[in-house]
Enzyme design. Sequence first.
Site, PDB file in Angstrom:
ATOM      1  N   CYS A  20       0.805  -1.223   0.000  1.00 28.18           N
ATOM      2  CA  CYS A  20       0.000   0.000   0.000  1.00 28.18           C
ATOM      3  C   CYS A  20       0.838   1.274   0.000  1.00 28.18           C
ATOM      4  CB  CYS A  20      -0.920   0.029   1.220  1.00 28.18           C
ATOM      5  SG  CYS A  20      -1.680  -1.552   1.612  1.00 28.18           S
ATOM      6  N   HIS A  58      -8.539   3.063  -3.171  1.00 34.47           N
ATOM      7  CA  HIS A  58      -7.156   2.790  -2.777  1.00 34.47           C
ATOM      8  C   HIS A  58      -6.485   1.914  -3.836  1.00 34.47           C
ATOM      9  CE1 HIS A  58      -3.657   1.668  -0.637  1.00 34.47           C
ATOM     10  NE2 HIS A  58      -4.151   0.780   0.201  1.00 34.47           N
ATOM     11  N   CYS A  60      -1.012   2.847   6.494  1.00 34.67           N
ATOM     12  CA  CYS A  60      -0.670   1.488   6.896  1.00 34.67           C
ATOM     13  C   CYS A  60      -0.278   0.708   5.648  1.00 34.67           C
ATOM     14  CB  CYS A  60      -1.827   0.820   7.618  1.00 34.67           C
ATOM     15  SG  CYS A  60      -3.345   0.658   6.647  1.00 34.67           S
TER      16      CYS A  60
END
Length: 391
Positions: free
Chosen positions: A95, A347, A377
């Site tokens: 991520c 995302h 995160c």
Amino acid sequence: MSLNPRDVVIVDFGRTPMGRSKGGMHRNTRAEDMSAHLISKLLERNGKVDPKEVEDVIWGCVNQTLEQGWNIARMASLMTPIPHTSAAQTVSRLCGSSMSALHTAAQAIMTGNGDVFVVGGVEHMGHVSMMHGVDPNPHLSLHAAKASGMMGLTAEMLGKMHGITREQQDLFGLRSHQLAHKATVEGKFKDEIIPMQGYDENGFLKVFDFDETIRPETTLEGLASLKPAFNPKGGTVTAGTSSQITDGASCMIVMSGQRAMDLGIQPLAVIRSMAVAGVDPAIMGYGPVPSTQKALKRAGLTMADIDFIELNEAFAAQALPVLKDLKVLDKMDEKVNLHGGAIALGHPFGCSGARISGTLLNVMKQNGGTLGVATMCVGLGQGITTVFERV
């Protein structure tokens, strides 16, 4: 503030409109084309930056296969005004990939290994699904909880540990859509969205200059009616309080303070500090807490000094504990994700790090802030943070 020669400055930022992965605007656009278009347009609007000066294109991308394989950074770079003599690399920190791309460029500039970089990232989750080609090692379960690779269950765990209720999560999800819609209507995304051609729901080609992921019709009652998405028995995390699966790309032009001064460029911001940190994979969403604490310490700052924060909304159940332990939960409406977040915008893994960083810089510019934190995160238990100062 005055710049030092090896300061790392952000010259400009742009992103694509965020598209739904299922039948969305980017369904007929490849990830490399999306990236190349974005890089080209950002360079076009920054005429003082000579593409020949680009040392390296550093591009975040998580699932590096199919159209995203074989070093997509180079594939995209070759289709832009950047000459073949410039280099390109693709990086992955899941991520946090495109924030890692930014950090890699920053570290190069700080150590005198280049002056001008193009960084960012892409993920076309509609063309290359999250788990395509992934083969997790079963031996990992000897070292970490079996569900550590199931992001939704790690969010359930973190939310439970911190006493986060379903209603709190639903309110957070509603807030994301409301703020993103408000930002769209008020033109707050105008400077960051670089228009792209795409296809509407009827198959017609048109130019998109808005995010199609935002749902202004969202209500608290509608969110409350959704079933748990990951733990059907007693779970609280739903599709409405999780980041959307979307397609998108983001891009930044980064350079040394000396080169910016030589070119007469007024940058958006300078990087004050950077940090990464690890946490137990079972609570992967907690990573921004230690990484932010580390970054603030390196900058000689505290959370009270920070004007605005962009925290990637992987899950409401993850974001709320992070904000609580960073001691900003009571300041959320004044400081945090003022233009919504990933619950509304999505995302796309490789895109998000540079996306939230750029959105933060626009929020700071529009609201007169000086210091900002972008943090997120990272799957399997990491956090990554960048502290910016507006100049």
